[in-house]
Write a protein that holds these residues in place. Structure first.
Motif, short mmCIF file in Angstrom:
data_model
loop_
_atom_site.label_atom_id
_atom_site.label_comp_id
_atom_site.label_asym_id
_atom_site.label_seq_id
_atom_site.Cartn_x
_atom_site.Cartn_y
_atom_site.Cartn_z
N ASP A 246 3.68 -0.86 -2.17
CA ASP A 246 3.50 -0.27 -1.03
C ASP A 246 3.97 1.18 -0.87
OD1 ASP A 246 6.23 -0.18 -0.73
OD2 ASP A 246 6.23 -1.93 0.31
N THR A 247 3.39 1.94 0.06
CA THR A 247 3.90 3.15 0.21
C THR A 247 5.05 3.75 0.51
OG1 THR A 247 3.09 3.37 2.56
CG2 THR A 247 1.33 4.02 0.77
N ASP A 248 6.20 2.64 1.01
CA ASP A 248 7.36 3.04 1.43
C ASP A 248 8.30 2.92 0.18
OD1 ASP A 248 6.38 3.31 4.04
OD2 ASP A 248 6.65 1.10 4.44
N GLY A 249 7.89 2.32 -0.79
CA GLY A 249 8.46 2.18 -2.01
C GLY A 249 9.58 0.83 -2.16
N TYR A 250 9.38 0.15 -1.04
CA TYR A 250 10.07 -1.31 -1.27
C TYR A 250 9.62 -2.13 -2.27
CZ TYR A 250 12.16 0.19 3.35
OH TYR A 250 13.11 0.93 4.16
N ARG A 281 6.89 -8.29 3.13
CA ARG A 281 7.65 -7.50 3.94
C ARG A 281 6.56 -7.00 5.28
NH1 ARG A 281 8.14 -1.86 4.37
NH2 ARG A 281 10.12 -1.34 5.37
N GLU A 282 5.41 -6.55 4.67
CA GLU A 282 4.19 -5.99 5.55
C GLU A 282 3.57 -7.07 6.45
OE1 GLU A 282 2.40 -2.70 2.71
OE2 GLU A 282 1.56 -4.60 2.26
N ARG A 283 3.79 -8.34 6.11
CA ARG A 283 3.21 -9.47 6.85
C ARG A 283 4.34 -9.77 7.91
NH1 ARG A 283 1.60 -12.07 2.10
NH2 ARG A 283 3.64 -13.56 2.10
N LEU A 284 5.68 -9.68 7.59
CA LEU A 284 6.59 -9.97 8.69
C LEU A 284 6.78 -8.82 9.66
CD1 LEU A 284 9.60 -11.05 6.26
CD2 LEU A 284 8.29 -12.31 7.88
N ARG A 285 6.53 -7.62 9.13
CA ARG A 285 6.60 -6.55 10.03
C ARG A 285 5.24 -6.35 11.04
NH1 ARG A 285 6.33 -0.56 7.42
NH2 ARG A 285 4.43 -1.34 6.71
#
Length: 292
Positions: A246-250, A281-285
């Motif tokens: 992801d672009t956030d680096g997570y 993480r993206e799905r949870l967000r």
């Protein structure tokens, strides 16, 4: 490989099979000499002797070996880059390097698009097989057997393609190829010598096999081959869906990005497509209520 013991539908099949085998063993010239395998088979070989091997190999093969050694799987995330051929061999392992040299040499014998795609399918099966074996938590020795065995599962078909190209007036029917290609593959592996014995076991015709409470090594290769073969049949490449970094680096590394990197290292980047999926993480967000 004694073709007299191969069960055939009719004797004319044995004659064609023998002709293809003779062509494969006598006319095909791979890009390495047997002494290269002998050096890599020697656990006590000096680093200087291993380093000189790069001058005896086709440059394209050397470049791909360096790319694989520097891929995410081996180097980019932890160990750093390799700069000498000896370091490449030490990172990949001598047995893996030996089999990979043989597989890459066969893969580069023709630049015909159909031949290249068939070769790419073998490497895709190898990578998918390794992934399946790891997820099944097999011992690393069995994971490596799956990975290497998959490279040679369809090598007989590649030899038959080369035979067709050299004999334009002869075309073996698809039924012949599907039935007999394993025997051509076995003959080639045995002819090269010093390749691991388990390759023959995986290539040999067999039923879907289980161990006491798990899939056998050959069965995992078969599963990987089925997945890859169907994808190539539909799309001409391996198409998978996977989260990507992801672009956030997570999320910095995923199965999809690893496979992309390995295909690229092998020079086969055009034979994989990863359909991006949201990470956990993206799905949870996305489920969280947004501030108004």
């Amino acid at each position: 490989m004694d073709l007299n013991h191969v069960p055939v539908e009719q004797e004319t099949d044995r004659e064609l099979l023998r002709d293809i085998q003779d062509y494969g063993l006598k006319e095909i010239r791979v890009g390495f000499s047997s002494d290269i395998l002998a050096i890599l088979d020697d656990a006590e070989a000096k680093s200087s002797k291993i380093e000189t091997l790069k001058d005896k190999l086709d440059k394209e093969i050397v470049l791909r070996l360096f790319a694989i050694g520097n891929s995410v799987r081996y180097g980019k995330l932890s160990a750093g880059s390799v700069h000498t051929f000896f370091d490449v061999v030490m990172r990949l392992g001598m047995t893996y390097t030996k089999v990979l040299i043989a597989a890459l040499s066969i893969a580069t014998l023709s630049h015909d698009p159909a031949y290249e795609a068939a070769s790419a399918r073998s490497f895709a099966t190898s990578l998918m097989g390794r992934l399946l074996a790891q997820k099944m938590r097999l011992p690393e020795d069995d994971v490596r057997k799956v990975e290497l065995g998959a490279l040679f599962l369809e090598v007989g078909k590649l030899v038959i393609r080369l035979y067709h190209a050299a004999h334009p007036g002869i075309r073996a029917p698809s039924e012949f190829i599907n039935r007999y290609h394993p025997y051509i593959g076995i003959a080639l592996v045995e002819h090269m010598e010093l390749l691991p014995e388990f390759l023959v076991e995986i290539i040999s015709p067999h039923t879907f096999t289980f161990e006491e409470d798990a899939f056998s090594v050959a069965a995992i290769v078969d599963l990987a081959h089925s997945i890859v073969y169907e994808s190539f049949k539909r799309h001409g490449k391996l198409v998978i869906a996977s989260p990507l970094p992801d672009t956030d680096g997570y999320v910095t590394n995923t199965i999809g990005s690893l496979l992309e990197d390995q295909f690229t290292a092998l020079g086969l980047g055009q034979y994989i497509e990863v359909i991006p999926l949201p990470s956990r993480r993206e799905r949870l967000r996305a489920r969280q209520p947004q501030d108004v």
